[in-house]
Design an enzyme around this catalytic site. Structure first.
Site, PDB file in Angstrom:
ATOM      1  N   LYS A 284       0.869  -1.183   0.000  1.00 54.55           N
ATOM      2  CA  LYS A 284       0.000   0.000   0.000  1.00 54.55           C
ATOM      3  C   LYS A 284       0.901   1.226   0.000  1.00 54.55           C
ATOM      4  O   LYS A 284       1.765   1.375   0.874  1.00 54.55           O
ATOM      5  CB  LYS A 284      -0.908  -0.027   1.239  1.00 54.55           C
ATOM      6  CG  LYS A 284      -2.051   0.983   1.206  1.00 54.55           C
ATOM      7  CD  LYS A 284      -3.111   0.576   0.181  1.00 54.55           C
ATOM      8  CE  LYS A 284      -4.375   1.395   0.317  1.00 54.55           C
ATOM      9  NZ  LYS A 284      -5.137   1.064   1.521  1.00 54.55           N
ATOM     10  N   HIS A 285       0.724   2.083  -0.976  1.00 54.93           N
ATOM     11  CA  HIS A 285       1.539   3.299  -1.104  1.00 54.93           C
ATOM     12  C   HIS A 285       3.025   2.981  -1.064  1.00 54.93           C
ATOM     13  O   HIS A 285       3.803   3.610  -0.344  1.00 54.93           O
ATOM     14  CB  HIS A 285       1.160   4.323  -0.036  1.00 54.93           C
ATOM     15  CG  HIS A 285      -0.264   4.765  -0.099  1.00 54.93           C
ATOM     16  ND1 HIS A 285      -0.847   5.240  -1.256  1.00 54.93           N
ATOM     17  CD2 HIS A 285      -1.244   4.779   0.837  1.00 54.93           C
ATOM     18  CE1 HIS A 285      -2.115   5.536  -1.025  1.00 54.93           C
ATOM     19  NE2 HIS A 285      -2.382   5.260   0.237  1.00 54.93           N
TER      20      HIS A 285
ATOM     21  N   ASN B  16      12.786   5.590   7.697  1.00 57.26           N
ATOM     22  CA  ASN B  16      13.371   4.566   8.557  1.00 57.26           C
ATOM     23  C   ASN B  16      12.443   3.355   8.640  1.00 57.26           C
ATOM     24  O   ASN B  16      11.244   3.507   8.788  1.00 57.26           O
ATOM     25  CB  ASN B  16      13.598   5.117   9.960  1.00 57.26           C
ATOM     26  CG  ASN B  16      14.776   6.067  10.032  1.00 57.26           C
ATOM     27  OD1 ASN B  16      15.839   5.773   9.535  1.00 57.26           O
ATOM     28  ND2 ASN B  16      14.574   7.229  10.678  1.00 57.26           N
TER      29      ASN B  16
ATOM     30  N   HIS C 178      14.751   5.508   0.063  1.00 57.72           N
ATOM     31  CA  HIS C 178      14.131   6.827   0.175  1.00 57.72           C
ATOM     32  C   HIS C 178      13.186   7.105  -0.988  1.00 57.72           C
ATOM     33  O   HIS C 178      13.174   6.382  -1.951  1.00 57.72           O
ATOM     34  CB  HIS C 178      15.212   7.902   0.241  1.00 57.72           C
ATOM     35  CG  HIS C 178      16.030   7.835   1.492  1.00 57.72           C
ATOM     36  ND1 HIS C 178      17.392   7.600   1.485  1.00 57.72           N
ATOM     37  CD2 HIS C 178      15.671   7.911   2.788  1.00 57.72           C
ATOM     38  CE1 HIS C 178      17.836   7.584   2.735  1.00 57.72           C
ATOM     39  NE2 HIS C 178      16.814   7.763   3.536  1.00 57.72           N
TER      40      HIS C 178
END
Length: 530
Positions: free
Chosen positions: A281-282, A424, A530
Site C-alpha cells: 500500500k503506497h 526509517n 528513500h
C-alpha cells in the site's frame, strides 16, 4: 517555406524488421511511387514482384565492407536534406544528378535485441547501425518536405494519410513522424552508450542517457492534476512493464508504481523454497508472509494489517490458484500480480471487473537489479539497484545470547522485507510472516513504535490474547544510533534483532540488547530506501 501537402514520388526503404514491409511497398507502388532500397529489403520487394531500384544504382557505388557502407553517400543524403524551395539546393541537385527522396522508411539493426540475447561483444558492435540513424536524422531534420517512418506501427497511419491526401503527406503528419524518428535515434544511442559503459566497465560515464517507448498514456499521475505516461525500457525483466493484463480496468500511475514494488519484494523469496505473498500500500509492504501454501501465505500477510490491505496490491511468487483467488476476492484489491494464474483463478476474478490481474511469466532476479535513477532539480541521480543480500552464515552475532534456529530464520525473512520498506524501516516478524511494519518515519524510534502499535491493533482485531510482536524478531534497515530503539523493541516483547551495525554507539546498543536478554546479529549492510 514548408509546403503543407507534399506528394510522395520517390521512397527509400531499408528495414531490418520486415514486418508489414511488402504491404507497404505494394501500397506505395500502386500509387506510382518509385521504390529505392538496399540489400535484403530490396530482395524481399523484388521477390514479391514489385519494381525496385538498388541504392547502389543511384550512388554508383556497390555496398561494401560487409554492408557497413551503402547509404552513406551524397546522393542519398542530398536527396533527403535538400530544401525544395531553395534555388541553390535545387541547382546543386540538378548539377550532381541527385533526385529528391520524399519518403524514408527505416528501422534499425536490432541492437537492443542482440544485447538482450547475451551475444558476445563483437556481435553487439556489429549490430550498431550507422547508416540508418544518419538517414533518419537527415529526413527528420528536413521534415518540412520529407516524411520519415521508423516504427512499423506507423505504416498504417502512412497509408491512411496518403489515401486522405491523394498520395501526399501533410506538414502536421510529417512533424509527428519527425519527432518520433529523433526519439528513436536518441533511444538507440542511449542503448548503445549504456551497453558500452557496462561492457567496458565504466561505472560513471561522462554522459548518461535513459530512454523508453510509450506503453500507455495514463489518466493522470500521482494526483488528478498531474499528467502522466508509462514507458517501457525494452528490458525483458519480468514485472509490471512486461506482464500481460488478463482483466480489469486500466492501470493507474500509482497502481504501476505499487505493483512494481510488490513484485520486486515477493521475488526475494524463491518459489522453489515455498510460496510467498506481499501486500503493498503506497509503495510500502503492509503484510508479507511465506507459508506451506499460497493461500496460507496470503492469509498470514493479510493478518499483518487488514486495514491497510484494503485497496492494496497483492504479489505472489507462484501461480495463482483458485482458493487463493477466492480469499483475495473477499476484500477490495486493486491489482494482483503473479508469474501465472490458473483458468479457475482467473474465473474467480472475472466477477470483479475493476480488479486488475497481471501475469508476468516469471519472477525478476533479485540478485540482478537494474540501475535506478531519480530526477532532482537540474539533474538526476543514478545508482546500482539494491541487489544486496546477506546469507545466514555471514551474520555476526554480537550479543551474549545466540539466536535460536527459528529466530535466525525469521531474522533472515525480516531482513529481506526491510530492504523494501521506506526508511526509517522497522519490521516485526514471526514464523515467516510480518506482524508489524513501521515505515518512512523521521525517527527510528517512531518506526519501532508504529510497528508495535499495528501489531497490537491486529491482535485486537484477530482476538489474540497478546500482541504478535511478543516473541517476534525485528529488522532495522540501518543501524540504531542510540539504545532507545532496542529498549522499545524489548519492551514490545521482541526476542532477537537484525541490523547493519556501524553506529558510534554500537557498544551501548549491544549492551542494551544484552541487558534485555535479546539476541542481536549484524549484517554489515544497510538498506536505506528513500
Amino acid at each position: 517555406m514548408p509546403a503543407d501537402l507534399v506528394p510522395i514520388t520517390r521512397a527509400l526503404l531499408s528495414v531490418s524488421d520486415k514486418t508489414g514491409l511488402l504491404d507497404l511497398a505494394r501500397a506505395l507502388a500502386e500509387r506510382g511511387v518509385e521504390l529505392v532500397s538496399t540489400g535484403g529489403t530490396a530482395q524481399a520487394i523484388r521477390q514479391a514482384g514489385l519494381p525496385v531500384r538498388d541504392v547502389a544504382e543511384l550512388t554508383g557505388f556497390p555496398e561494401m565492407l560487409d554492408g557497413r557502407v551503402k547509404t552513406l553517400h551524397p546522393v542519398v543524403h542530398g536527396g533527403l536534406l535538400a530544401v525544395r524551395d531553395a534555388e541553390s539546393h535545387q541547382a546543386a541537385l540538378a548539377a550532381h544528378g541527385i533526385g529528391p527522396i520524399d519518403l524514408l522508411v527505416v528501422n534499425l539493426y536490432p541492437f537492443e535485441a542482440t544485447v538482450a540475447s547475451g551475444a558476445p561483444v563483437a556481435d553487439c558492435i556489429e549490430n550498431i547501425d550507422i547508416g540508418g540513424p544518419a538517414m533518419l536524422r537527415s529526413a527528420a531534420k528536413n521534415h518540412a518536405f520529407v516524411a520519415v517512418v521508423t516504427d512499423v506501427e506507423d505504416y498504417a497511419a502512412l497509408t491512411d494519410e496518403l489515401a486522405r491526401n491523394d498520395g501526399a503527406t501533410s506538414l502536421a503528419f510529417r512533424r509527428r513522424l519527425a519527432f518520433t524518428a529523433f526519439g528513436r535515434t536518441a533511444a538507440y544511442d542511449a542503448a548503445v552508450s549504456t551497453w558500452m559503459a557496462g561492457a567496458y566497465e565504466e561505472p560513471t560515464p561522462r554522459r548518461r542517457a535513459f530512454a523508453g517507448t510509450l506503453a500507455q498514456t495514463l489518466r493522470y499521475g500521482e494526483n488528478p492534476h498531474q499528467g502522466a505516461a508509462f514507458y517501457r525500457d525494452g528490458s525483458d525483466r519480468p514485472g509490471v512493464a512486461t506482464a500481460r493484463q488478463l482483466q480489469g480496468k486500466e492501470l493507474s500511475y500509482n497502481n504501476i508504481n505499487d505493483t512494481d514494488a510488490a513484485y520486486e519484494l515477493v521475488a526475494e523469496f524463491d518459489p522453489a523454497t515455498g510460496p510467498a505473498c506481499a501486500i503493498i500500500k503506497h509503495a510500502n509492504p503492509c503484510g508479507v508472509a511465506t507459508g506451506p501454501s499460497l493461500l496460507d501465505a496470503y492469509r498470514a500477510a493479510f493478518d499483518c494489517d487488514r486495514t491497510s490491505a484494503f485497496g492494496g496490491i497483492v504479489a505472489l511468487n507462484r501461480t495463482l490458484d483458485e482458493e487463493t483467488a477466492k480469499a483475495i476476492a473477499e476484500i477490495f484489491t486493486e491489482v494482483v500480480i503473479a508469474p501465472d494464474a490458473t483458468e479457475a483463478a482467473a474465473a474467480v476474478f472475472a466477477a470483479k471487473k475493476n480488479l486488475r490481474l497481471l501475469v508476468a511469466g516469471g519472477l525478476p532476479d533479485p540478485a540482478r537489479k537494474p540501475l535506478t535513477f531519480r530526477q532532482v532539480s537540474g539533474g538526476f541521480l543514478v545508482q546500482d539497484g539494491d541487489a544486496g543480500r546477506v546469507a545466514i552464515e555471514d551474520l555476526k552475532v554480537v550479543t551474549k545470547r545466540q539466536p535460536t534456529a527459528r529466530e535466525l530464520a525469521d531474522l533472515a525473512f525480516a531482513w529481506r522485507v526491510a530492504k523494501h520498506v521506506k526508511s526509517n524501516a522497522i519490521v516485526y516478524a514471526k514464523d515467516g510472516a510480518t506482524v508489524g511494519v513501521g515505515a518512512g518515519q523521521m525517527s527510528r524510534v517512531d518506526s519501532t513504535t508504529i510497528g508495535a502499535l499495528k501489531a497490537e491493533r491486529m491482535a485486537a482485531e484477530l482476538g489474540l490474547g497478546d500482541s504478535p510482536a511478543k516473541g517476534a524478531v525485528a529488522a532495522s534497515d540501518a543501524f540504531f544510533p542510540f539504545a532507545d530503539g532496542i529498549e522499545v523493541l524489548a519492551g514490545n516483547g521482541v526476542t532477537a534483532v537484525i541490523q547493519p551495525g556501524g553506529s558510534m554507539r554500537d557498544a551501548e546498543v549491544i549492551a542494551a540488547a544484552d541487558a534485555a536478554g535479546l539476541a542481536m546479529v549484524l549484517t554489515g549492510m544497510r538498506h536505506f530506501r528513500h
